[in-house]
Design an enzyme around this catalytic site. Structure first.
Site, short mmCIF file in Angstrom:
data_model
loop_
_atom_site.label_atom_id
_atom_site.label_comp_id
_atom_site.label_asym_id
_atom_site.label_seq_id
_atom_site.Cartn_x
_atom_site.Cartn_y
_atom_site.Cartn_z
N ASP A 19 0.85 -1.20 0.00
CA ASP A 19 0.00 0.00 0.00
C ASP A 19 0.88 1.23 0.00
O ASP A 19 1.85 1.30 0.77
CB ASP A 19 -0.89 0.03 1.25
CG ASP A 19 -2.21 -0.70 1.04
OD1 ASP A 19 -2.37 -1.32 -0.03
OD2 ASP A 19 -3.05 -0.67 1.95
N LEU A 20 0.53 2.20 -0.84
CA LEU A 20 1.20 3.50 -0.77
C LEU A 20 0.66 4.26 0.44
O LEU A 20 -0.55 4.37 0.61
CB LEU A 20 0.96 4.31 -2.05
CG LEU A 20 1.57 3.75 -3.34
CD1 LEU A 20 1.24 4.66 -4.51
CD2 LEU A 20 3.08 3.58 -3.21
N ASP A 67 -4.53 2.61 -3.91
CA ASP A 67 -3.09 2.67 -3.64
C ASP A 67 -2.51 1.29 -3.37
O ASP A 67 -1.44 1.16 -2.79
CB ASP A 67 -2.82 3.59 -2.46
CG ASP A 67 -3.54 3.14 -1.18
OD1 ASP A 67 -4.19 2.08 -1.21
OD2 ASP A 67 -3.45 3.84 -0.17
#
Length: 606
Positions: free
Chosen positions: A196-197, A238
Protein backbone atom coordinates in the site's frame (compact mmCIF):
# COMPACT_ATOMS: atom_id res chain seq x y z
CA UNK A 1 -17.49 -19.92 -36.83
CA UNK A 2 -16.28 -16.32 -36.87
CA UNK A 3 -19.79 -15.03 -36.19
CA UNK A 4 -20.38 -17.43 -33.30
CA UNK A 5 -17.11 -16.56 -31.58
CA UNK A 6 -15.06 -19.70 -32.18
CA UNK A 7 -11.37 -19.31 -31.41
CA UNK A 8 -9.09 -18.05 -34.16
CA UNK A 9 -7.03 -21.25 -34.15
CA UNK A 10 -10.10 -23.51 -34.51
CA UNK A 11 -11.61 -21.29 -37.19
CA UNK A 12 -8.50 -21.13 -39.37
CA UNK A 13 -7.76 -24.83 -38.87
CA UNK A 14 -11.26 -25.64 -40.19
CA UNK A 15 -10.75 -23.17 -43.05
CA UNK A 16 -7.56 -24.99 -44.10
CA UNK A 17 -9.33 -28.36 -43.99
CA UNK A 18 -12.16 -27.03 -46.19
CA UNK A 19 -9.66 -25.45 -48.62
CA UNK A 20 -7.78 -28.75 -48.93
CA UNK A 21 -11.06 -30.58 -49.53
CA UNK A 22 -11.92 -28.17 -52.36
CA UNK A 23 -8.38 -28.32 -53.81
CA UNK A 24 -7.16 -31.93 -53.68
CA UNK A 25 -3.37 -32.19 -53.73
CA UNK A 26 -2.84 -28.80 -52.02
CA UNK A 27 -1.43 -28.56 -48.49
CA UNK A 28 -2.74 -25.48 -46.72
CA UNK A 29 -0.84 -23.26 -44.27
CA UNK A 30 -1.71 -20.00 -42.50
CA UNK A 31 0.92 -17.93 -40.69
CA UNK A 32 0.54 -14.69 -38.72
CA UNK A 33 3.07 -11.84 -38.64
CA UNK A 34 3.42 -9.69 -35.53
CA UNK A 35 4.31 -6.00 -35.32
CA UNK A 36 8.00 -6.87 -35.03
CA UNK A 37 7.84 -8.77 -38.35
CA UNK A 38 8.16 -12.23 -36.82
CA UNK A 39 6.37 -15.28 -38.16
CA UNK A 40 4.03 -17.41 -36.01
CA UNK A 41 2.39 -20.58 -37.45
CA UNK A 42 -1.38 -20.49 -36.93
CA UNK A 43 -2.77 -23.46 -38.85
CA UNK A 44 -1.43 -26.28 -41.03
CA UNK A 45 -3.45 -29.43 -40.39
CA UNK A 46 -1.59 -31.48 -43.02
CA UNK A 47 1.89 -30.29 -42.14
CA UNK A 48 4.12 -32.06 -39.59
CA UNK A 49 4.23 -30.26 -36.23
CA UNK A 50 8.03 -30.14 -36.42
CA UNK A 51 7.88 -28.22 -39.69
CA UNK A 52 5.53 -25.56 -38.32
CA UNK A 53 7.52 -25.27 -35.10
CA UNK A 54 10.71 -24.56 -37.10
CA UNK A 55 9.09 -21.41 -38.53
CA UNK A 56 8.17 -19.92 -35.12
CA UNK A 57 9.77 -16.50 -34.62
CA UNK A 58 11.51 -16.36 -38.02
CA UNK A 59 11.77 -12.73 -39.28
CA UNK A 60 10.16 -11.96 -42.64
CA UNK A 61 12.50 -10.90 -45.44
CA UNK A 62 13.20 -11.04 -49.20
CA UNK A 63 14.62 -14.59 -49.00
CA UNK A 64 12.44 -16.24 -46.38
CA UNK A 65 10.65 -18.91 -48.43
CA UNK A 66 7.36 -18.09 -50.07
CA UNK A 67 5.46 -16.89 -47.00
CA UNK A 68 8.19 -14.77 -45.37
CA UNK A 69 8.92 -13.13 -48.71
CA UNK A 70 5.24 -12.51 -49.51
CA UNK A 71 4.74 -10.82 -46.13
CA UNK A 72 7.90 -8.77 -46.62
CA UNK A 73 6.99 -7.64 -50.17
CA UNK A 74 3.23 -7.50 -49.38
CA UNK A 75 2.52 -9.30 -52.65
CA UNK A 76 1.89 -12.90 -53.60
CA UNK A 77 4.93 -15.11 -54.24
CA UNK A 78 4.91 -18.25 -56.39
CA UNK A 79 7.82 -20.69 -56.12
CA UNK A 80 7.38 -23.66 -58.47
CA UNK A 81 10.67 -25.33 -57.56
CA UNK A 82 11.68 -25.11 -53.91
CA UNK A 83 14.88 -27.07 -54.50
CA UNK A 84 16.36 -24.46 -56.86
CA UNK A 85 14.76 -21.15 -55.81
CA UNK A 86 17.13 -18.83 -53.90
CA UNK A 87 14.26 -17.60 -51.73
CA UNK A 88 14.12 -21.10 -50.27
CA UNK A 89 17.87 -21.66 -49.94
CA UNK A 90 17.81 -21.39 -46.14
CA UNK A 91 14.59 -23.38 -45.69
CA UNK A 92 14.49 -26.11 -48.35
CA UNK A 93 16.02 -28.58 -45.91
CA UNK A 94 12.73 -28.35 -44.00
CA UNK A 95 10.37 -28.76 -47.00
CA UNK A 96 12.06 -31.26 -49.32
CA UNK A 97 12.36 -34.18 -46.86
CA UNK A 98 8.58 -34.14 -46.31
CA UNK A 99 7.83 -34.13 -50.04
CA UNK A 100 6.99 -30.45 -50.56
CA UNK A 101 8.24 -29.27 -53.99
CA UNK A 102 6.44 -25.95 -54.59
CA UNK A 103 4.70 -23.20 -52.58
CA UNK A 104 2.42 -20.35 -53.51
CA UNK A 105 1.76 -17.73 -50.81
CA UNK A 106 -0.60 -14.76 -50.68
CA UNK A 107 -0.15 -12.03 -48.00
CA UNK A 108 -2.99 -11.15 -45.67
CA UNK A 109 -3.06 -7.35 -45.41
CA UNK A 110 -5.00 -5.22 -42.94
CA UNK A 111 -6.84 -1.99 -43.76
CA UNK A 112 -3.58 -0.05 -43.46
CA UNK A 113 -1.89 -2.32 -46.00
CA UNK A 114 0.32 -3.99 -43.41
CA UNK A 115 1.05 -7.69 -43.63
CA UNK A 116 -0.58 -9.48 -40.70
CA UNK A 117 -0.26 -12.99 -42.10
CA UNK A 118 -0.03 -15.25 -45.15
CA UNK A 119 -2.22 -17.94 -46.70
CA UNK A 120 -0.27 -20.58 -48.65
CA UNK A 121 -0.72 -23.73 -50.71
CA UNK A 122 2.14 -26.24 -50.84
CA UNK A 123 2.36 -28.76 -53.68
CA UNK A 124 4.03 -32.13 -53.90
CA UNK A 125 4.96 -31.47 -57.52
CA UNK A 126 6.62 -28.47 -59.14
CA UNK A 127 3.73 -26.28 -60.19
CA UNK A 128 1.83 -23.08 -59.50
CA UNK A 129 -1.81 -22.44 -58.51
CA UNK A 130 -4.79 -23.23 -60.68
CA UNK A 131 -7.55 -20.70 -61.28
CA UNK A 132 -9.84 -22.60 -58.87
CA UNK A 133 -7.14 -22.52 -56.21
CA UNK A 134 -6.69 -18.79 -56.70
CA UNK A 135 -10.44 -18.30 -56.17
CA UNK A 136 -10.40 -20.49 -53.06
CA UNK A 137 -7.46 -18.58 -51.60
CA UNK A 138 -8.97 -15.20 -52.47
CA UNK A 139 -12.05 -16.05 -50.44
CA UNK A 140 -10.01 -17.60 -47.64
CA UNK A 141 -7.79 -14.53 -47.37
CA UNK A 142 -10.89 -12.34 -47.09
CA UNK A 143 -12.22 -14.58 -44.31
CA UNK A 144 -8.82 -14.60 -42.60
CA UNK A 145 -8.81 -10.80 -42.52
CA UNK A 146 -12.21 -10.82 -40.80
CA UNK A 147 -11.14 -13.56 -38.36
CA UNK A 148 -7.80 -11.89 -37.52
CA UNK A 149 -9.37 -8.46 -37.00
CA UNK A 150 -12.02 -9.97 -34.75
CA UNK A 151 -9.30 -11.81 -32.84
CA UNK A 152 -7.36 -8.57 -32.39
CA UNK A 153 -10.49 -6.88 -31.04
CA UNK A 154 -10.95 -9.75 -28.59
CA UNK A 155 -7.30 -9.52 -27.52
CA UNK A 156 -7.58 -5.75 -27.09
CA UNK A 157 -10.78 -6.14 -25.10
CA UNK A 158 -9.13 -8.73 -22.87
CA UNK A 159 -6.06 -6.53 -22.54
CA UNK A 160 -8.18 -3.63 -21.40
CA UNK A 161 -10.19 -5.89 -19.10
CA UNK A 162 -7.00 -7.15 -17.45
CA UNK A 163 -4.86 -3.99 -17.57
CA UNK A 164 -4.90 -0.99 -15.25
CA UNK A 165 -5.35 2.03 -17.51
CA UNK A 166 -3.33 4.42 -15.35
CA UNK A 167 -0.19 2.38 -14.62
CA UNK A 168 -0.24 -0.19 -17.43
CA UNK A 169 0.13 -2.98 -14.85
CA UNK A 170 -2.14 -6.01 -14.77
CA UNK A 171 -5.27 -5.21 -12.75
CA UNK A 172 -7.27 -6.94 -10.02
CA UNK A 173 -9.12 -9.16 -12.50
CA UNK A 174 -5.80 -10.38 -13.93
CA UNK A 175 -4.51 -10.90 -10.39
CA UNK A 176 -7.52 -13.04 -9.47
CA UNK A 177 -6.96 -15.20 -12.56
CA UNK A 178 -3.21 -15.50 -11.92
CA UNK A 179 -3.76 -16.34 -8.26
CA UNK A 180 -6.32 -19.05 -9.06
CA UNK A 181 -3.89 -20.64 -11.52
CA UNK A 182 -1.09 -21.05 -8.95
CA UNK A 183 -0.19 -24.56 -7.78
CA UNK A 184 -0.58 -25.02 -4.02
CA UNK A 185 0.88 -28.54 -3.80
CA UNK A 186 4.48 -27.65 -2.85
CA UNK A 187 5.00 -25.43 0.22
CA UNK A 188 7.43 -22.59 -0.34
CA UNK A 189 6.92 -22.73 -4.12
CA UNK A 190 5.65 -19.15 -4.32
CA UNK A 191 4.88 -16.12 -2.19
CA UNK A 192 2.72 -13.04 -2.33
CA UNK A 193 3.67 -9.46 -1.48
CA UNK A 194 0.92 -6.86 -1.04
CA UNK A 195 1.86 -3.19 -0.92
CA UNK A 196 0.00 0.00 0.00
CA UNK A 197 1.20 3.50 -0.77
CA UNK A 198 1.14 5.44 2.50
CA UNK A 199 1.04 8.98 1.13
CA UNK A 200 -1.33 8.90 -1.86
CA UNK A 201 -4.13 10.70 0.01
CA UNK A 202 -1.69 13.30 1.32
CA UNK A 203 -0.34 13.96 -2.19
CA UNK A 204 -3.88 14.14 -3.63
CA UNK A 205 -5.03 16.54 -0.92
CA UNK A 206 -1.89 18.69 -1.03
CA UNK A 207 -0.94 18.83 -4.71
CA UNK A 208 -4.07 17.61 -6.49
CA UNK A 209 -5.13 14.39 -8.22
CA UNK A 210 -2.79 14.97 -11.16
CA UNK A 211 0.17 14.64 -8.81
CA UNK A 212 -1.52 11.63 -7.20
CA UNK A 213 -1.86 9.94 -10.59
CA UNK A 214 1.80 10.68 -11.26
CA UNK A 215 2.69 9.09 -7.91
CA UNK A 216 0.75 5.94 -8.85
CA UNK A 217 2.40 5.75 -12.28
CA UNK A 218 5.84 6.22 -10.76
CA UNK A 219 5.17 3.61 -8.11
CA UNK A 220 3.86 1.16 -10.72
CA UNK A 221 6.95 1.60 -12.90
CA UNK A 222 9.32 1.19 -9.96
CA UNK A 223 7.53 -1.85 -8.58
CA UNK A 224 7.71 -3.42 -12.05
CA UNK A 225 11.43 -2.62 -12.33
CA UNK A 226 12.20 -3.90 -8.83
CA UNK A 227 10.32 -7.15 -9.46
CA UNK A 228 11.31 -7.62 -13.10
CA UNK A 229 11.27 -11.42 -12.92
CA UNK A 230 7.93 -11.48 -11.10
CA UNK A 231 4.37 -10.50 -11.96
CA UNK A 232 3.22 -7.15 -10.55
CA UNK A 233 -0.40 -5.97 -10.33
CA UNK A 234 -2.27 -2.84 -9.33
CA UNK A 235 -5.28 -4.04 -7.36
CA UNK A 236 -6.91 -0.60 -7.20
CA UNK A 237 -6.49 2.67 -5.31
CA UNK A 238 -3.09 2.67 -3.64
CA UNK A 239 -2.82 -1.14 -3.46
CA UNK A 240 -0.35 -3.28 -5.43
CA UNK A 241 0.62 -6.96 -5.39
CA UNK A 242 3.57 -9.04 -6.58
CA UNK A 243 3.50 -12.82 -7.08
CA UNK A 244 6.99 -14.08 -6.25
CA UNK A 245 8.10 -17.37 -7.84
CA UNK A 246 11.82 -17.01 -8.61
CA UNK A 247 13.80 -19.24 -6.19
CA UNK A 248 16.40 -16.55 -5.51
CA UNK A 249 13.67 -14.08 -4.56
CA UNK A 250 11.89 -16.62 -2.37
CA UNK A 251 15.07 -17.46 -0.45
CA UNK A 252 15.06 -14.01 1.15
CA UNK A 253 11.60 -12.49 0.91
CA UNK A 254 12.58 -9.73 3.35
CA UNK A 255 15.39 -8.61 1.07
CA UNK A 256 13.06 -8.70 -1.93
CA UNK A 257 10.57 -6.46 -0.12
CA UNK A 258 13.33 -4.12 1.08
CA UNK A 259 14.63 -3.74 -2.48
CA UNK A 260 11.18 -2.71 -3.66
CA UNK A 261 10.83 -0.21 -0.79
CA UNK A 262 14.27 1.26 -1.45
CA UNK A 263 13.58 1.70 -5.16
CA UNK A 264 10.23 3.30 -4.39
CA UNK A 265 11.71 5.79 -1.92
CA UNK A 266 13.62 7.83 -4.50
CA UNK A 267 12.11 11.32 -5.02
CA UNK A 268 10.00 11.70 -8.15
CA UNK A 269 9.05 14.83 -10.09
CA UNK A 270 5.29 15.06 -10.44
CA UNK A 271 4.58 18.22 -12.35
CA UNK A 272 6.02 21.09 -10.37
CA UNK A 273 6.27 19.04 -7.18
CA UNK A 274 8.88 16.69 -5.78
CA UNK A 275 7.13 13.64 -4.31
CA UNK A 276 8.69 10.74 -2.42
CA UNK A 277 6.59 7.55 -2.68
CA UNK A 278 6.12 5.89 0.72
CA UNK A 279 4.86 2.34 1.05
CA UNK A 280 4.21 -0.50 3.49
CA UNK A 281 4.50 -4.17 2.51
CA UNK A 282 3.03 -7.38 3.88
CA UNK A 283 4.01 -10.82 2.63
CA UNK A 284 3.14 -14.50 2.96
CA UNK A 285 4.73 -17.69 1.61
CA UNK A 286 2.73 -20.74 0.54
CA UNK A 287 2.83 -23.08 3.56
CA UNK A 288 1.87 -26.70 4.16
CA UNK A 289 -1.55 -25.74 5.50
CA UNK A 290 -2.48 -23.49 2.57
CA UNK A 291 -4.64 -25.66 0.32
CA UNK A 292 -5.90 -22.74 -1.75
CA UNK A 293 -4.13 -19.63 -2.98
CA UNK A 294 -6.77 -17.41 -1.38
CA UNK A 295 -5.43 -18.42 2.06
CA UNK A 296 -1.99 -17.03 1.17
CA UNK A 297 -3.64 -13.86 -0.04
CA UNK A 298 -5.51 -13.50 3.24
CA UNK A 299 -2.30 -14.08 5.21
CA UNK A 300 -0.47 -11.43 3.18
CA UNK A 301 -3.33 -9.00 3.88
CA UNK A 302 -3.06 -9.78 7.61
CA UNK A 303 0.68 -9.06 7.45
CA UNK A 304 0.07 -5.75 5.64
CA UNK A 305 -2.59 -4.75 8.16
CA UNK A 306 -0.16 -5.48 11.00
CA UNK A 307 2.69 -3.65 9.25
CA UNK A 308 0.61 -0.49 8.81
CA UNK A 309 -0.51 -0.61 12.41
CA UNK A 310 2.90 -1.23 14.00
CA UNK A 311 5.00 1.06 11.83
CA UNK A 312 4.29 2.25 8.31
CA UNK A 313 7.10 2.20 5.80
CA UNK A 314 8.38 -1.32 6.51
CA UNK A 315 7.76 -4.99 5.76
CA UNK A 316 6.06 -7.66 7.86
CA UNK A 317 6.04 -11.33 6.95
CA UNK A 318 3.05 -13.39 8.04
CA UNK A 319 3.54 -15.81 10.91
CA UNK A 320 1.09 -18.34 12.41
CA UNK A 321 -1.09 -16.61 14.99
CA UNK A 322 -0.99 -13.19 13.36
CA UNK A 323 -4.30 -13.85 11.64
CA UNK A 324 -5.88 -14.86 14.95
CA UNK A 325 -4.84 -11.58 16.57
CA UNK A 326 -6.19 -9.54 13.70
CA UNK A 327 -9.39 -11.58 13.52
CA UNK A 328 -9.89 -10.86 17.22
CA UNK A 329 -9.30 -7.16 16.58
CA UNK A 330 -11.79 -7.14 13.71
CA UNK A 331 -14.27 -8.86 16.02
CA UNK A 332 -13.80 -6.07 18.55
CA UNK A 333 -14.30 -3.50 15.83
CA UNK A 334 -17.58 -5.11 14.80
CA UNK A 335 -18.74 -5.22 18.44
CA UNK A 336 -17.96 -1.53 18.98
CA UNK A 337 -19.58 -0.56 15.68
CA UNK A 338 -22.73 -2.38 16.76
CA UNK A 339 -22.62 -0.73 20.20
CA UNK A 340 -22.33 2.71 18.59
CA UNK A 341 -25.30 2.03 16.32
CA UNK A 342 -27.39 0.70 19.22
CA UNK A 343 -26.41 3.48 21.67
CA UNK A 344 -24.71 1.04 24.04
CA UNK A 345 -21.67 3.25 24.57
CA UNK A 346 -21.86 5.02 27.94
CA UNK A 347 -19.77 7.52 29.89
CA UNK A 348 -18.61 6.56 33.38
CA UNK A 349 -16.70 8.93 35.64
CA UNK A 350 -13.93 8.58 38.21
CA UNK A 351 -13.45 11.52 40.59
CA UNK A 352 -10.22 13.49 40.95
CA UNK A 353 -9.94 14.62 44.57
CA UNK A 354 -7.88 16.79 46.87
CA UNK A 355 -5.83 14.39 48.97
CA UNK A 356 -6.21 16.52 52.12
CA UNK A 357 -9.97 17.22 52.12
CA UNK A 358 -11.18 14.48 49.69
CA UNK A 359 -13.25 17.13 47.91
CA UNK A 360 -13.96 16.32 44.25
CA UNK A 361 -12.25 18.88 42.04
CA UNK A 362 -12.67 17.09 38.71
CA UNK A 363 -13.66 13.94 36.89
CA UNK A 364 -12.12 11.65 34.31
CA UNK A 365 -14.64 10.40 31.76
CA UNK A 366 -14.14 6.74 30.87
CA UNK A 367 -15.71 4.86 27.97
CA UNK A 368 -17.86 1.82 28.76
CA UNK A 369 -19.84 -0.56 26.54
CA UNK A 370 -23.06 -2.16 27.71
CA UNK A 371 -23.35 -5.82 26.72
CA UNK A 372 -26.59 -7.29 28.00
CA UNK A 373 -26.55 -6.77 31.76
CA UNK A 374 -22.77 -6.33 31.83
CA UNK A 375 -20.65 -3.22 31.56
CA UNK A 376 -17.45 -3.70 29.55
CA UNK A 377 -14.49 -1.42 30.24
CA UNK A 378 -12.46 0.13 27.40
CA UNK A 379 -9.54 -2.17 28.16
CA UNK A 380 -11.61 -5.14 26.98
CA UNK A 381 -12.15 -3.65 23.53
CA UNK A 382 -9.01 -1.54 23.19
CA UNK A 383 -7.97 -3.45 20.05
CA UNK A 384 -10.86 -1.75 18.26
CA UNK A 385 -9.38 1.64 19.17
CA UNK A 386 -6.51 0.97 16.77
CA UNK A 387 -8.95 1.44 13.92
CA UNK A 388 -9.00 5.13 12.99
CA UNK A 389 -12.71 5.27 12.16
CA UNK A 390 -13.80 3.45 15.32
CA UNK A 391 -11.53 5.60 17.50
CA UNK A 392 -12.98 8.82 16.07
CA UNK A 393 -16.55 7.57 16.34
CA UNK A 394 -16.03 6.63 20.01
CA UNK A 395 -14.48 10.02 20.78
CA UNK A 396 -17.39 11.84 19.15
CA UNK A 397 -19.91 9.74 21.10
CA UNK A 398 -18.08 10.27 24.38
CA UNK A 399 -17.88 14.03 23.84
CA UNK A 400 -21.59 14.16 23.15
CA UNK A 401 -22.42 12.19 26.31
CA UNK A 402 -19.99 14.09 28.53
CA UNK A 403 -21.13 17.50 27.28
CA UNK A 404 -24.77 16.62 28.03
CA UNK A 405 -23.87 15.38 31.53
CA UNK A 406 -21.81 18.49 32.36
CA UNK A 407 -24.65 20.68 31.16
CA UNK A 408 -27.02 18.83 33.50
CA UNK A 409 -24.66 19.23 36.48
CA UNK A 410 -24.19 22.93 35.82
CA UNK A 411 -27.97 23.38 35.54
CA UNK A 412 -28.35 21.64 38.92
CA UNK A 413 -26.08 24.24 40.48
CA UNK A 414 -23.35 21.73 41.29
CA UNK A 415 -20.00 23.50 41.68
CA UNK A 416 -18.56 21.57 38.75
CA UNK A 417 -14.95 22.28 37.75
CA UNK A 418 -13.37 19.99 35.15
CA UNK A 419 -13.83 16.76 33.25
CA UNK A 420 -10.99 14.93 31.50
CA UNK A 421 -11.81 13.39 28.11
CA UNK A 422 -9.43 10.75 26.73
CA UNK A 423 -8.46 11.05 23.07
CA UNK A 424 -6.73 8.62 20.71
CA UNK A 425 -3.83 8.93 18.30
CA UNK A 426 -6.33 9.21 15.44
CA UNK A 427 -7.98 12.19 17.18
CA UNK A 428 -4.68 13.98 17.82
CA UNK A 429 -3.41 13.53 14.27
CA UNK A 430 -6.66 14.02 12.39
CA UNK A 431 -6.54 17.82 12.59
CA UNK A 432 -10.17 18.17 13.67
CA UNK A 433 -10.07 17.49 17.43
CA UNK A 434 -10.44 21.13 18.43
CA UNK A 435 -13.45 21.67 16.16
CA UNK A 436 -14.97 18.36 17.33
CA UNK A 437 -14.68 19.47 20.98
CA UNK A 438 -15.97 22.95 20.26
CA UNK A 439 -18.97 21.55 18.39
CA UNK A 440 -19.89 18.93 21.02
CA UNK A 441 -19.63 21.21 24.05
CA UNK A 442 -20.89 24.24 22.14
CA UNK A 443 -24.16 22.45 21.38
CA UNK A 444 -24.75 22.07 25.11
CA UNK A 445 -23.52 25.56 25.95
CA UNK A 446 -20.65 24.22 28.09
CA UNK A 447 -17.60 26.52 28.20
CA UNK A 448 -14.37 24.76 27.21
CA UNK A 449 -12.77 25.86 30.48
CA UNK A 450 -14.55 22.83 31.99
CA UNK A 451 -12.76 20.41 29.63
CA UNK A 452 -9.34 18.76 29.98
CA UNK A 453 -8.04 16.70 27.04
CA UNK A 454 -6.20 13.62 28.31
CA UNK A 455 -3.49 12.14 26.07
CA UNK A 456 -1.59 8.96 26.91
CA UNK A 457 2.17 8.74 26.51
CA UNK A 458 1.83 6.40 23.52
CA UNK A 459 -0.28 8.98 21.71
CA UNK A 460 1.96 11.81 22.90
CA UNK A 461 5.05 10.17 21.41
CA UNK A 462 3.47 7.99 18.74
CA UNK A 463 3.99 9.82 15.46
CA UNK A 464 6.52 12.54 16.21
CA UNK A 465 6.60 15.66 18.33
CA UNK A 466 5.78 18.05 15.51
CA UNK A 467 2.30 16.63 14.88
CA UNK A 468 1.46 16.42 18.57
CA UNK A 469 2.86 19.88 19.21
CA UNK A 470 0.61 21.38 16.58
CA UNK A 471 -2.46 19.61 17.99
CA UNK A 472 -1.64 20.59 21.59
CA UNK A 473 -0.96 24.22 20.65
CA UNK A 474 -4.30 24.39 18.83
CA UNK A 475 -6.17 22.93 21.80
CA UNK A 476 -4.57 25.25 24.35
CA UNK A 477 -5.20 28.25 22.12
CA UNK A 478 -8.91 27.37 22.32
CA UNK A 479 -8.74 27.56 26.12
CA UNK A 480 -8.53 23.81 26.66
CA UNK A 481 -6.12 22.18 29.10
CA UNK A 482 -4.09 19.14 28.14
CA UNK A 483 -3.16 16.34 30.55
CA UNK A 484 -0.43 13.77 29.89
CA UNK A 485 -1.92 10.48 31.12
CA UNK A 486 -0.07 7.34 32.30
CA UNK A 487 3.16 9.31 32.65
CA UNK A 488 6.16 7.00 33.11
CA UNK A 489 4.85 4.01 31.17
CA UNK A 490 6.07 4.94 27.69
CA UNK A 491 8.90 6.80 26.06
CA UNK A 492 8.08 10.37 26.98
CA UNK A 493 10.56 12.27 29.10
CA UNK A 494 10.53 15.63 30.80
CA UNK A 495 12.58 17.07 27.93
CA UNK A 496 9.60 16.55 25.65
CA UNK A 497 7.61 18.89 27.84
CA UNK A 498 9.86 21.69 26.59
CA UNK A 499 8.70 21.22 23.00
CA UNK A 500 5.18 19.89 23.66
CA UNK A 501 4.00 21.59 26.85
CA UNK A 502 1.04 20.24 28.81
CA UNK A 503 -0.92 21.57 31.78
CA UNK A 504 -1.21 18.42 33.86
CA UNK A 505 0.87 15.27 34.37
CA UNK A 506 -0.89 12.16 35.67
CA UNK A 507 1.58 9.87 37.45
CA UNK A 508 0.93 6.28 36.40
CA UNK A 509 -0.43 3.73 38.85
CA UNK A 510 2.75 1.64 38.50
CA UNK A 511 4.72 4.32 40.43
CA UNK A 512 2.03 4.69 43.07
CA UNK A 513 1.92 0.92 43.65
CA UNK A 514 5.66 0.86 44.43
CA UNK A 515 5.74 3.85 46.76
CA UNK A 516 7.66 3.28 49.98
CA UNK A 517 9.72 5.60 52.17
CA UNK A 518 13.10 6.40 50.61
CA UNK A 519 12.73 3.99 47.65
CA UNK A 520 13.24 4.69 43.93
CA UNK A 521 9.57 5.29 43.16
CA UNK A 522 9.35 7.81 45.99
CA UNK A 523 12.44 9.62 44.72
CA UNK A 524 11.05 9.73 41.17
CA UNK A 525 7.67 11.05 42.31
CA UNK A 526 9.27 13.69 44.53
CA UNK A 527 11.58 14.79 41.72
CA UNK A 528 8.77 14.91 39.22
CA UNK A 529 6.63 17.07 41.50
CA UNK A 530 9.50 19.48 42.07
CA UNK A 531 10.20 19.76 38.32
CA UNK A 532 6.49 20.16 37.54
CA UNK A 533 6.33 23.02 40.06
CA UNK A 534 9.10 24.83 38.16
CA UNK A 535 7.33 24.24 34.84
CA UNK A 536 3.96 25.34 36.29
CA UNK A 537 2.47 21.90 35.54
CA UNK A 538 -0.12 20.32 37.86
CA UNK A 539 0.35 16.73 39.04
CA UNK A 540 -2.33 14.08 39.66
CA UNK A 541 -1.46 10.65 41.08
CA UNK A 542 -3.44 7.76 39.56
CA UNK A 543 -4.43 4.40 40.97
CA UNK A 544 -4.47 5.29 44.68
CA UNK A 545 -5.85 2.38 46.70
CA UNK A 546 -4.58 2.82 50.28
CA UNK A 547 -4.26 5.52 52.91
CA UNK A 548 -0.54 4.76 53.15
CA UNK A 549 -0.18 5.77 49.51
CA UNK A 550 -2.01 9.01 50.25
CA UNK A 551 0.37 9.78 53.13
CA UNK A 552 3.45 9.13 51.01
CA UNK A 553 2.11 11.20 48.12
CA UNK A 554 1.31 14.11 50.39
CA UNK A 555 4.77 13.85 51.91
CA UNK A 556 6.16 14.11 48.37
CA UNK A 557 4.11 17.26 47.79
CA UNK A 558 1.28 15.77 45.72
CA UNK A 559 -2.06 17.56 46.08
CA UNK A 560 -4.41 15.70 43.73
CA UNK A 561 -5.21 12.06 43.11
CA UNK A 562 -7.70 9.51 41.91
CA UNK A 563 -8.20 5.81 42.48
CA UNK A 564 -10.37 3.11 44.01
CA UNK A 565 -9.71 4.48 47.52
CA UNK A 566 -11.95 7.41 46.66
CA UNK A 567 -14.28 5.85 44.06
CA UNK A 568 -14.34 3.50 41.12
CA UNK A 569 -15.60 4.78 37.79
CA UNK A 570 -19.39 5.03 38.12
CA UNK A 571 -22.31 5.94 35.87
CA UNK A 572 -23.88 9.37 35.52
CA UNK A 573 -26.44 8.95 38.30
CA UNK A 574 -23.88 7.73 40.84
CA UNK A 575 -21.52 10.51 39.76
CA UNK A 576 -24.27 13.06 40.34
CA UNK A 577 -24.70 11.82 43.91
CA UNK A 578 -20.93 11.99 44.51
CA UNK A 579 -20.78 15.56 43.17
CA UNK A 580 -23.73 16.68 45.31
CA UNK A 581 -22.09 15.20 48.37
CA UNK A 582 -18.41 15.98 47.85
CA UNK A 583 -17.86 18.54 45.06
CA UNK A 584 -15.52 21.32 46.11
CA UNK A 585 -17.46 24.56 46.63
CA UNK A 586 -16.88 27.42 44.19
CA UNK A 587 -15.60 29.68 46.99
CA UNK A 588 -12.74 27.22 47.56
CA UNK A 589 -9.62 27.12 45.38
CA UNK A 590 -10.25 25.38 42.09
CA UNK A 591 -8.04 22.80 40.49
CA UNK A 592 -6.54 25.48 38.26
CA UNK A 593 -5.05 27.11 41.39
CA UNK A 594 -3.34 24.02 42.74
CA UNK A 595 0.44 24.26 42.79
CA UNK A 596 3.09 22.29 44.57
CA UNK A 597 3.45 22.91 48.35
CA UNK A 598 6.31 25.44 48.21
CA UNK A 599 4.17 27.77 46.13
CA UNK A 600 0.96 27.11 48.03
CA UNK A 601 2.62 28.24 51.27
CA UNK A 602 2.45 31.81 50.02
CA UNK A 603 -1.34 31.60 49.91
CA UNK A 604 -2.95 31.38 53.37
CA UNK A 605 -6.10 29.87 51.80
CA UNK A 606 -4.16 26.61 51.36
Amino acid sequence: MIATGETLANTVERMCEEAERLAPGAVCSVLTVDRAGLIHPLAGPSLPAEYSAALEGVPIGPHVGSCGTAAFLREEVTVTDIANDRRWAAFKHLALPIGLRACWSKPILNAAGEAIGTFAFYYRECRGPTQLEREIVRNCVHLCIIALERHQRVIEHERRAFTDALTGLSNRAAFDVALAALDCERPGDWALLVLDLDNLKLVNDTFGHQAGDCLLQTAGARITAASARERAFRLGGDEFAIIVQAPEELRDLEQTAERILEMLAEPAECGDHLVVPRATVGGAVLSAGDRIAERVRQNADFALYHAKETGRGGFVRYWPGLGTNITRRLGHIREVDAALLENRIEAFYQPVVRLDTRDIVGLEALCRMRLGDSIISAGDFQEAMKDVHVAKALTERMMKLVAADVRAWLDMGIPFQHVGVNVSSADMHGGTLDSMLAAAFGREGVPLKHVIVEVTETVYMGDGDHMVRKAVETLRAKGLRVALDDFGTGYASLTHLLTVPVDIIKIDKSFVNRLAPNNASMAIVEGLIQIARKLDIRVIAEGIETEDQVDLLQAAGCVLGQGYLFSRAVNRDATTELLIERAQRCDEPSMSQYKAPAQRARNPRH
